[in-house]
Design an enzyme around this catalytic site. Sequence first.
Site, PDB file in Angstrom:
ATOM      1  N   LEU A 350       0.821  -1.208   0.000  1.00 33.52           N
ATOM      2  CA  LEU A 350       0.000   0.000   0.000  1.00 33.52           C
ATOM      3  C   LEU A 350       0.853   1.255   0.000  1.00 33.52           C
ATOM      4  O   LEU A 350       0.449   2.281  -0.527  1.00 33.52           O
ATOM      5  CB  LEU A 350      -0.908   0.028   1.237  1.00 33.52           C
ATOM      6  N   PHE A 355       8.751   4.815   9.220  1.00 31.31           N
ATOM      7  CA  PHE A 355       9.251   3.597   9.867  1.00 31.31           C
ATOM      8  C   PHE A 355       8.890   2.275   9.221  1.00 31.31           C
ATOM      9  O   PHE A 355       9.297   1.243   9.710  1.00 31.31           O
ATOM     10  CB  PHE A 355       8.806   3.487  11.329  1.00 31.31           C
ATOM     11  N   GLU A 357       6.855  -0.344   5.930  1.00 31.57           N
ATOM     12  CA  GLU A 357       6.047  -0.573   4.748  1.00 31.57           C
ATOM     13  C   GLU A 357       4.671  -1.078   5.165  1.00 31.57           C
ATOM     14  O   GLU A 357       4.545  -1.813   6.135  1.00 31.57           O
ATOM     15  CB  GLU A 357       6.707  -1.635   3.864  1.00 31.57           C
ATOM     16  N   LYS A 372       1.473  -3.017   8.981  1.00 31.14           N
ATOM     17  CA  LYS A 372       2.693  -2.235   8.823  1.00 31.14           C
ATOM     18  C   LYS A 372       3.851  -3.009   9.434  1.00 31.14           C
ATOM     19  O   LYS A 372       3.767  -3.460  10.569  1.00 31.14           O
ATOM     20  CB  LYS A 372       2.518  -0.903   9.537  1.00 31.14           C
ATOM     21  N   ASP A 468       3.211  13.445  15.707  1.00 28.07           N
ATOM     22  CA  ASP A 468       3.581  13.421  14.283  1.00 28.07           C
ATOM     23  C   ASP A 468       2.355  13.668  13.403  1.00 28.07           C
ATOM     24  O   ASP A 468       2.021  12.857  12.545  1.00 28.07           O
ATOM     25  CB  ASP A 468       4.265  12.096  13.940  1.00 28.07           C
TER      26      ASP A 468
END
Length: 686
Positions: A350, A355, A357, A372, A468
Site C-alpha cells: 500500500l 518507519f 512498509e 505495517k 507526528d
Amino acid sequence: MSKELLLIWLISSFHLISLSTSSNDTSFVFNGFGQANLSLDGSATLLPNGLLQLAKDLQHQMGHVFIKNPIVFSSSKPLSFSTHFVCALVPKPGFESGHGITFVISPSVDFTRAQPTRYLGIFNASTDGSSSSHLFAVELDTVENPDFRETNNNHVGIDVNNPISVASAPASYFSKTEQKNVSINLSSGNPIQVWVDYQGTVLNVSVAPLEADKPSLPLLSRLINLSEIFQTRRLFVGFSAATGTSISFHYLLGWTFSTSRESLQLLDISKLPRVPRPRAEHKKPPSALIIAPSVTFAIIVMAVLAGVYYHRKKKYAEVSEPWEKKFGTHRFSYKSLYIATKGFHKDQFLGRGGFGEVYRGDLPLSKAVAVKRVSHDGEQGMKQFVAEVVSMKSLKHRNLVPLLGYCRRKGELLLVSEYMPNGSLDQHLFDDQSPVLSWSQRLVILKGIASALFYLHTEAEQVVVHRDIKASNVMLDAELNGRLGDFGMARFHNHGGNAATTAAVGTIGYMAPELITMGASTITDVYAFGVFMLEVTCGRKPIEPKMEVEKRYLIKWVCECWKKDSLLDAKDPRLGEEIEIEIELVMKLGLLCTNIVPESRPKMGQVILYLNGNLPLPDFSPYTLGIGSFTPVVVDAALLTVSCNSRNRSAPLVSSSSTIGISNNSLNVVVESQDIGSPSFINFDK
Ligand SMILES: *[C@@H]1O[C@H](CO)[C@@H](O)[C@H](O)[C@H]1NC(C)=O
Ligand SMILES: *[C@@H]1O[C@H](CO)[C@@H](O)[C@H](O)[C@H]1NC(C)=O
Ligand SMILES: *[C@@H]1O[C@H](CO)[C@@H](O)[C@H](O)[C@H]1NC(C)=O
Ligand SMILES: *[C@@H]1O[C@H](CO)[C@@H](O)[C@H](O)[C@H]1NC(C)=O
Ligand SMILES: *[C@@H]1O[C@H](CO)[C@@H](O)[C@H](O)[C@H]1NC(C)=O
Ligand SMILES: *[C@@H]1O[C@H](CO)[C@@H](O)[C@H](O)[C@H]1NC(C)=O
Ligand SMILES: *[C@@H]1O[C@H](CO)[C@@H](O)[C@H](O)[C@H]1NC(C)=O
C-alpha cells in the site's frame, strides 16, 4: 462440575445463607454467594463453588455486584450500618497487580459511565468530589496513583464522591499475638477480612488476615455524615473491582451486612469458598511412556509430523516474551498475517509510512486490514512500545484509525490496523493524478482531525500526545472522513501528570521550536496541527526547498500574503471559487496555532470552536509577535545532537552525515542523546 455434584453443593450450601428482617433492621449474610440475590455486571461472574469473581486476569476490566433490591434505611433514626466481608486479590505470577476492590454504597447501580483502572469501576475522569456524585466507597487499592495523592501501592482508603480519598492508610492491623502493628500485603492473594462500621457520623474501617480477629482499634476512623452524601434512604450496597494494565483476579468470598451493629450476623469463615491460585506456568513432565510395537509406529509418524511442524514453525516464527503474556489477546499470529497479505506480496503493497512498509491484508471473517512492518534493532523500549500499542486499542474515536493489534518477530514489529480504502491525505493533496479535494471536503477532514486531537488530549483515559501530525499520517475512510493514524510516536500520560516528554520527535516542518528544549506536549501537537491546516488549505508541504525563497517556508509565505492583504494568494490554486471567508479563517487559525510562543497557541477545544465558527478568532495581525515566524529545528547529525537555530531563520539547515538512513520518500534520523534513554526519531519528508 457434574450435575449431581452441583445439586449436592446447592443443597449443602442452602443453609449457609440467611436473610433476616425480623426487627426493623435489614441484614443478610452470605457465606459464599451460591444463593445470593445479587445483580452482577461487567466482568463479575459467580463461580460454581460460590466464589464471586469481580475481575479476572484481563486488562481494563471492571465488575460490579450489588444487592438486587435497595436497602431502605429507616428515616426515623440516623443512618447506620455495619458490614464485614472477605475478599482476595490474587496476582498473576510475573505481573504487576492492580487495581483494587471497593465496598460501595450508591443510590444507583448504573456504572456504565464509570471507568476501570484507578477509577476502580465507580468513578471517571470527570469525577471531582462534587456533591452531585452521591457515592461512598471503601477502597483496597494496590496501585499508587500520585495524582490521587496516593503514596503507597497497598492502601485502604475512604472515598466520598471522589477517587481522592478523604482518609487512607497503608494496609495494616494491630496483632494481639505480636502486640504490634503488622502490615498486610493486599495483593498477596490471601483472603483479607474487612470491617466497615458506621454509627453517629463515625466511620471505622479495619482490615485483618483471615486467621485474625477483628482488631480492637480500627485502621481508619473518620467523621462523615452519610446523610449529607445521599439524598435518598433507598441505597444499594455492593462491590466494584477494576483492572488496568496492572491485573489481578479479584474475588469476594463472603459478606455480611446489617443496618445496625447489634443485628450483624457472623460470617462462618469455615464455610467460605476456596480461592484458586493461578496455574503454574510450567507443565508437569509427561509420565513415563509405555513402549509397545504399535506405539513405536505412532512415534515414527509423530516424528515426521514434528519435522513438518518445525519447518513451518520456523517460517512463521515469532518472538514472544513472558512480559507480553498480558497482551496476549492483542496479538495476531504471524502466520495469519502472512497468509492475509499473501506473503507480503508486492500486489498487496500500500505504501511506505514513517518507519515501515504497509501492506493490505485480507483476514478471513473480518474486514480488510493494513499491516505495517516496522523493523527494530534493540529490545530497548519495545516493552513500553507494545504496552502503548495495546493501550491504543482502548482509544475509540471516529476520526482515529482503529488499531487492531500487533505481532512481533525477531527484529520486526507488525502493527495491524483497519484498512482505509482511500489511502492517505497527502496522496490526494499532492498527487496530480488523484481528483482534487473540494474545500468542503478539506474542511470536514480538518474538523475531524481537530476532534480526534481534542479526544486524545483531553477525553481519552490518558493524555495522548500524537507527536507526528501531518497529511501523510491522516488516512481517508470510505466517506472521505479524515482519520488520524500512525501512532508510532505517540506517548501516553496520565491526566494531570507531566505531559511533556523528553525525546524530541516529529517531522521537520511540523515541529514546534520549543520541542527541543521542552519536549513534546499537547501544545506542540497544536503547532503541528496549525502547520497541517496550512498544508491542507494551501495544498503544499510546509517546506518546499525547490520554490523561490519567499515561498519556501509555508508559514512565512502565508503571513507575507496576509501582510499584503492578499491572503488568498497562498491558497491551493486547484481550489475553485470557494467560500473565501472560511479559507481565510483556516489560514489565520493556522498562523495562530503556529505562534512560536507556546502559551499564545489555542488549546484544541478552542481550535474546534474557531473552526466551527462558534467563537470569533482573537484579535491578532500578521505583525503580532510570534506570528508567521518560522524557526526551523535543526539537526546537527555530526554531533548527533538536536538544536534549535533561531538566528538562521531564512535558511534552515539540515546537515546530515552517514548516520542518517534514507528510505524511498523520507529520511529518518535517530538521535541518541545522553539524557534520553531510548533513541528518538525525526522524519524528514522529501
Ligand atoms: C419498627 O418500626 C415501626 C414503625 O415503622 C416502629 O413502630 C417500631 O417501634 C420499630 N421497631 C423497632 C424494634 O425498632
Ligand atoms: C430476589 O429478588 C426478587 C426481586 O428482585 C424477589 O422477588 C425474590 O423474592 C428475591 N429472592 C430472595 C431469596 O430474596
Ligand atoms: C462520570 O460519571 C458521572 C456520574 O456517573 C456522569 O454523570 C458523567 O457523565 C461521567 N462522565 C463521563 C465523561 O463519562
Ligand atoms: C498502630 O497503628 C495505629 C493506627 O494506624 C496507630 O494509631 C497506633 O499508634 C499504632 N500502634 C503501634 C504500637 O505502632
Ligand atoms: C505481596 O505479595 C505478592 C504476591 O505474593 C508479592 O509479589 C509482593 O512482592 C508482595 N508485596 C510486598 C510488599 O511484600
Ligand atoms: C470506631 O472506633 C472507635 C475507637 O477508635 C470506637 O470508640 C467507636 O465505637 C467505633 N465506632 C463504630 C461505629 O464502630
Ligand atoms: C448530617 O447531615 C444531615 C443532613 O444534612 C443533618 O440533618 C444532620 O444534622 C447532620 N448530622 C450531624 C451529626 O451533623
